[in-house]
Design a protein around this motif. Structure first.
Motif, PDB file in Angstrom:
ATOM      1  N   UNK A  63       0.861  -1.188   0.000  1.00 55.68           N
ATOM      2  CA  UNK A  63       0.000   0.000   0.000  1.00 55.68           C
ATOM      3  C   UNK A  63       0.892   1.230   0.000  1.00 55.68           C
ATOM      4  N   UNK A  64       0.333   2.353  -0.453  1.00 60.86           N
ATOM      5  CA  UNK A  64       1.130   3.569  -0.480  1.00 60.86           C
ATOM      6  C   UNK A  64       0.442   4.666  -1.258  1.00 60.86           C
ATOM      7  N   UNK A  65       1.169   5.703  -1.538  1.00 64.46           N
ATOM      8  CA  UNK A  65       0.646   6.864  -2.235  1.00 64.46           C
ATOM      9  C   UNK A  65       0.237   6.500  -3.663  1.00 64.46           C
ATOM     10  N   UNK A  66      -0.891   7.060  -4.092  1.00 63.26           N
ATOM     11  CA  UNK A  66      -1.383   6.880  -5.455  1.00 63.26           C
ATOM     12  C   UNK A  66      -1.564   8.242  -6.108  1.00 63.26           C
ATOM     13  N   UNK A  67      -0.842   8.474  -7.191  1.00 56.88           N
ATOM     14  CA  UNK A  67      -0.930   9.741  -7.917  1.00 56.88           C
ATOM     15  C   UNK A  67      -1.798   9.644  -9.163  1.00 56.88           C
ATOM     16  N   UNK A  68      -2.163   8.427  -9.552  1.00 52.53           N
ATOM     17  CA  UNK A  68      -2.956   8.195 -10.749  1.00 52.53           C
ATOM     18  C   UNK A  68      -2.841   6.745 -11.139  1.00 52.53           C
ATOM     19  N   UNK A  69      -3.590   6.363 -12.161  1.00 50.30           N
ATOM     20  CA  UNK A  69      -3.600   4.956 -12.578  1.00 50.30           C
ATOM     21  C   UNK A  69      -2.944   4.728 -13.935  1.00 50.30           C
ATOM     22  N   UNK A  70      -2.518   5.787 -14.594  1.00 54.37           N
ATOM     23  CA  UNK A  70      -1.816   5.632 -15.862  1.00 54.37           C
ATOM     24  C   UNK A  70      -0.419   5.087 -15.636  1.00 54.37           C
ATOM     25  N   UNK A  71       0.195   4.508 -16.668  1.00 60.53           N
ATOM     26  CA  UNK A  71       1.520   3.908 -16.508  1.00 60.53           C
ATOM     27  C   UNK A  71       2.575   4.889 -16.024  1.00 60.53           C
ATOM     28  N   UNK A  72       2.395   6.183 -16.339  1.00 60.40           N
ATOM     29  CA  UNK A  72       3.375   7.189 -15.919  1.00 60.40           C
ATOM     30  C   UNK A  72       3.271   7.524 -14.434  1.00 60.40           C
ATOM     31  N   UNK A  73       2.194   7.071 -13.779  1.00 56.46           N
ATOM     32  CA  UNK A  73       1.969   7.385 -12.365  1.00 56.46           C
ATOM     33  C   UNK A  73       2.301   6.224 -11.428  1.00 56.46           C
ATOM     34  N   UNK A  74       2.490   5.032 -11.965  1.00 55.13           N
ATOM     35  CA  UNK A  74       2.480   3.830 -11.135  1.00 55.13           C
ATOM     36  C   UNK A  74       3.646   3.743 -10.157  1.00 55.13           C
ATOM     37  N   UNK A  75       3.304   3.234  -8.981  1.00 59.09           N
ATOM     38  CA  UNK A  75       4.272   2.854  -7.961  1.00 59.09           C
ATOM     39  C   UNK A  75       4.164   1.351  -7.744  1.00 59.09           C
ATOM     40  N   UNK A  76       5.126   0.795  -7.021  1.00 56.60           N
ATOM     41  CA  UNK A  76       5.167  -0.662  -6.914  1.00 56.60           C
ATOM     42  C   UNK A  76       3.895  -1.243  -6.319  1.00 56.60           C
ATOM     43  N   UNK A  77       3.301  -0.581  -5.343  1.00 55.74           N
ATOM     44  CA  UNK A  77       2.120  -1.178  -4.712  1.00 55.74           C
ATOM     45  C   UNK A  77       0.960  -1.303  -5.691  1.00 55.74           C
ATOM     46  N   UNK A  78       0.977  -0.489  -6.761  1.00 56.24           N
ATOM     47  CA  UNK A  78      -0.058  -0.588  -7.784  1.00 56.24           C
ATOM     48  C   UNK A  78       0.276  -1.654  -8.830  1.00 56.24           C
ATOM     49  N   UNK A  79       1.532  -2.017  -8.929  1.00 58.95           N
ATOM     50  CA  UNK A  79       1.982  -2.902 -10.009  1.00 58.95           C
ATOM     51  C   UNK A  79       2.156  -4.346  -9.585  1.00 58.95           C
TER      52      UNK A  79
END
Length: 344
Positions: A9-25
């Motif tokens: 879990x962590x910060x989310x700036x957006x869902x596009x590929x340019x925004x992704x962080x590891x917790x989203x991926x």
């Protein structure tokens, strides 16, 4: 005991590929299908599953697995707490950015080892066998496997998993590159965090293969003469911490390159106590001198660009002793470098 993946879990700036962080991926591997099921093309292309199209645009796949174990550290008379390492590493990795080269990320959860005592030792050997089996399956299904330790007893499971994988045949020369203040070649009645490389050496001998082991960062003050004698008998190569300072960076790089050139497949293990105590306070045995982070990073870069790296682990993080998450963040940055710069 097997524990499903959690803690991303962590910060989310957006869902596009340019925004992704590891917790989203990161995609959780299905524990009911594991260890034989590889990701489907549909999963690999899904952003929510950590698919390739949203994780750097290449087909590179990395599997993560944790080893929640303190039993080897306890047996080695160290300060316990490393069983909490996998959770702390996931937390530190969660908000790091998905960049070009990250590829697809999958989490196979944790293997947990029951902590024992002097009268009733914990089930370390069972846990190592279970982790080794899981690593073998992950190596056969992914380009790279990264193990989140755990004490340095993790290494025997890591080595065993690699030795049992399709990457290793009867003539394959496995190279073990250890970034560590200690040889961990101790003779002891029970396996521990101080014995894994001697165990690996014995297994390599039994398999009829040459034992290829190199260490960067050995502390002469913290390894007894018998350990140096054992290292010499096993033809181990090493650089001391005094030989691995920033001024020696070129020589360290050459040492690592020379070792890698002579092996077929590479296993990199990073014991965080190789770093200066100011950089990595959260370990069982903090370094009195240590190897600077930029030198350790250079060793990691040599391993990743070699095209031979199959397996890496990061061990001995003890969150109960960490200061402001300093050790966990340093370890996460090293893992980020391993994953994003890996070449196969």
């Amino acid at each position: 005991m097997s524990i499903p993946p959690a803690g991303w879990s962590g910060r989310t700036d957006g869902t596009g590929p340019e925004h992704l962080r590891w917790h989203q991926a990161v995609r959780a591997l299905d524990s009911t299908a594991f260890p034989t099921t590889a990701p489907s093309p549909e999963q690999a292309g899904s952003a929510s599953a950590g698919g390739d199209s949203d994780a750097g645009g290449d087909a590179h796949t990395t599997a993560l697995v944790g080893f929640a174990s303190d039993e080897g550290v306890r047996r080695n008379h160290g300060r316990v707490g490393a069983a909490q390492g996998p959770a702390a590493l996931r937390s530190a990795l969660s908000s790091l950015a998905v960049v070009d080269g990250t590829g697809s990320l999958a989490d196979a959860g944790d293997v947990s080892v029951q902590l024992g005592d002097e009268d009733s030792p914990g089930d370390l050997e069972v846990g190592q066998a279970q982790l080794a089996q899981r690593i073998t399956a992950l190596l056969d299904a992914h380009d790279l496997t990264v193990v989140l330790g755990g004490g340095h007893e993790t290494t025997y499971a890591s080595y065993s998993g690699l030795a049992g994988s399709a990457r290793v045949g009867s003539d394959t020369r496995i190279g073990i590159l250890n970034l560590d203040a200690h040889f961990d070649l101790r003779q002891a009645p029970l396996p521990s965090s101080g014995t894994p490389f001697l165990q690996a050496a014995q297994d390599e001998q039994s398999a009829g293969r040459q034992f290829s082991y190199a260490v960067v960062g050995i502390s002469e003050a913290n390894n007894t003469r018998i350990l140096f004698q054992t290292a010499e008998q096993l033809s181990v190569r090493w650089l001391t911490d005094e030989q691995s300072q920033t001024a020696d960076l070129d020589a360290v790089r050459q040492f690592v390159r020379g070792f890698i050139a002579e092996v077929d497949v590479l296993y990199l293990t990073i014991d965080l106590d190789v770093l200066p105590a100011a950089v990595a306070p959260g370990v069982s045995a903090p370094a009195g001198l240590g190897v600077p982070l930029e030198v350790i990073t250079a060793c990691v870069q040599e391993a990743t660009r070699s095209g031979k790296l199959a397996l890496a682990d990061v061990v001995e993080l003890n969150p109960t002793l960490d200061v402001d998450g300093r050790t966990a963040r340093t370890a996460a940055r090293l893992i980020h470098t391993i994953v994003t710069r890996h070449q196969s």
